[in-house]
Design an enzyme around this catalytic site. Structure first.
Site, PDB file in Angstrom:
ATOM      1  N   ASP A  45       0.922  -1.059  -0.035  1.00  0.00           N
ATOM      2  CA  ASP A  45      -0.062  -0.146  -0.083  1.00  0.00           C
ATOM      3  C   ASP A  45       0.937   1.154  -0.084  1.00  0.00           C
ATOM      4  OD1 ASP A  45      -2.509  -1.297  -0.130  1.00  0.00           O
ATOM      5  OD2 ASP A  45      -2.582  -1.516   2.069  1.00  0.00           O
ATOM      6  N   ASP A 150      -2.929  14.554  21.977  1.00  0.00           N
ATOM      7  CA  ASP A 150      -1.926  14.305  21.042  1.00  0.00           C
ATOM      8  C   ASP A 150      -1.975  14.729  19.772  1.00  0.00           C
ATOM      9  OD1 ASP A 150      -0.671  13.310  23.029  1.00  0.00           O
ATOM     10  OD2 ASP A 150      -0.318  11.047  22.258  1.00  0.00           O
ATOM     11  N   ASN A 164      -6.341   5.663  10.809  1.00  0.00           N
ATOM     12  CA  ASN A 164      -7.524   5.952  11.505  1.00  0.00           C
ATOM     13  C   ASN A 164      -8.105   4.690  12.215  1.00  0.00           C
ATOM     14  OD1 ASN A 164     -10.532   6.946  11.375  1.00  0.00           O
ATOM     15  ND2 ASN A 164     -10.784   4.983  10.484  1.00  0.00           N
ATOM     16  N   LYS A 165      -7.900   3.358  11.789  1.00  0.00           N
ATOM     17  CA  LYS A 165      -8.442   2.342  12.412  1.00  0.00           C
ATOM     18  C   LYS A 165      -7.463   2.151  13.743  1.00  0.00           C
ATOM     19  CE  LYS A 165      -9.194  -2.685  12.033  1.00  0.00           C
ATOM     20  NZ  LYS A 165      -8.224  -3.064  13.195  1.00  0.00           N
ATOM     21  N   SER A 166      -6.213   2.225  13.828  1.00  0.00           N
ATOM     22  CA  SER A 166      -5.586   2.276  14.967  1.00  0.00           C
ATOM     23  C   SER A 166      -5.858   3.277  16.008  1.00  0.00           C
ATOM     24  CB  SER A 166      -3.919   2.498  14.699  1.00  0.00           C
ATOM     25  OG  SER A 166      -3.620   1.384  13.482  1.00  0.00           O
ATOM     26  N   ALA A 185      -5.583  10.411  21.796  1.00  0.00           N
ATOM     27  CA  ALA A 185      -5.228  10.492  22.890  1.00  0.00           C
ATOM     28  C   ALA A 185      -5.779  11.964  23.502  1.00  0.00           C
ATOM     29  CB  ALA A 185      -3.752  10.281  23.265  1.00  0.00           C
TER      30      ALA A 185
END
Ligand code: NAP
Ligand code: MN
Length: 271
Positions: A45, A150, A164-166, A185
């Site tokens: 990717d 953050d 985004n998923k993380s 965060a």
């Protein structure tokens, strides 16, 4: 049919490129790096992301095709052993494509009149290096929340399976024409309050983030990172440009999500 080949430096990718050159000799496929019809990426990717940025000025005339030489990717449908079928598809190309939304980013600096503009395929993240990021988030020019934490990520549907998923964002089907804002965060207590969940905005909406004056912001645009000071505001909306992929065959999006994140690729079907 004019193609450009963008490959990473993995041995498997270089072997594939060598084999590809052999297979296209004597076919109507020719290499044209300046004005290709198809940009063929070989790697992961990340390789497709760099090809996207290399050809971002030609999005209206270029279609992308991704071959993965490592694990299954989200922009890379083709596997190395499908070389023959790929060359056949390129030779019989009917010009069909599918297109997906892109993120339009405008950065306005504190110096009057200074701004810069970017397009992202996955996402843009604004964060601060050393201290809490303090920012006001506006949706459609109306103050939505004051953020401390953050950073903030704004992702496209195809980018929703990346950073985004993380960050706890949802996965959006790429046919959904929307953007997703995800907190990284955030500080939430009796003094500071944000929504605390990702939001998805519609096509005609925009997000603006105004930042506290600081010297140590990091702005990412996909895999590109810019250390920036003096940013006043960043504006995000769905770009008028879209990325086009050659559609030689249909890939079931949710099966790809399952293969990438849930089932062992060896035991399940890949595409
Ligand atoms: P990288 O550090 O190699 O990328 C991290 C991983 O994200 C790689 O496994 C990459 O796949 C994968 N990836 C990239 N785009 C994706 C997508 N749309 N959906 C699902 N996975 C995706 O850096 P890179 O290859 O240059 O890619 C940059 C992107 O990586 C960023 O835009 C961001 O989305 C993602 N990233 C995620 C995190 C995180 O989740 N904490 C951290 C850094 C970057 P390949 O191995 O096939 O390249
Ligand atoms: Mn990568």
């Amino acid at each position: 049919m004019k193609i450009s080949i963008v490959a990473n430096h993995e041995e498997k990718s270089l072997e594939f490129v060598a084999e590809l050159h052999k297979r296209i000799a004597g076919t109507p496929i020719e290499i044209d790096e300046k004005h290709p019809d198809i940009v063929l990426t070989i790697g992961g990717d990340g390789t497709l992301l760099s090809a996207f940025h290399r050809y971002a000025h030609l999005l209206h005339q270029v279609r992308f095709v991704g071959v993965h030489t490592g694990h299954l990717g989200f922009y890379t449908d083709w596997r190395v052993f499908e070389l023959e079928e790929l060359v056949r598809s390129l030779c019989n190309d009917q010009g069909k494509s599918v297109s997906y939304p892109l993120l339009d980013i405008t950065v306005d600096y504190r110096e009057m009149g200074k701004s810069s503009h970017f397009l992202a395929l996955n996402e843009s993240i604004i964060k601060r290096l050393t201290r809490t990021m303090v920012a006001d988030v506006y949706i459609k020019e109306e103050l939505f929340e004051s953020f401390r934490g953050d950073g903030l990520s704004i992702a496209t549907p195809t980018g929703s399976t990346g950073y985004n998923k993380s960050a706890g964002g949802a996965i959006l089907h790429p046919r959904v024409n929307a953007l997703q804002l995800t907190e990284v965060a955030s500080i939430n207590n009796r003094v500071y309050r944000t929504l605390g969940s990702p939001i998805v905005i519609a096509n005609n909406e925009n997000i603006q983030i105004t930042l506290e004056d600081a010297e140590d912001y990091i702005l990412t645009v996909d895999q590109l990172t810019f250390e920036q000071s003096n940013i006043a505001t960043i504006s995000y909306k769905i770009a008028t440009e879209r990325i086009h992929f050659a559609s030689y065959r249909h890939t079931h999006f949710w099966r790809r999500v399952k293969d990438a994140f849930i089932s062992d690729a060896k035991s399940g079907e890949n595409c």
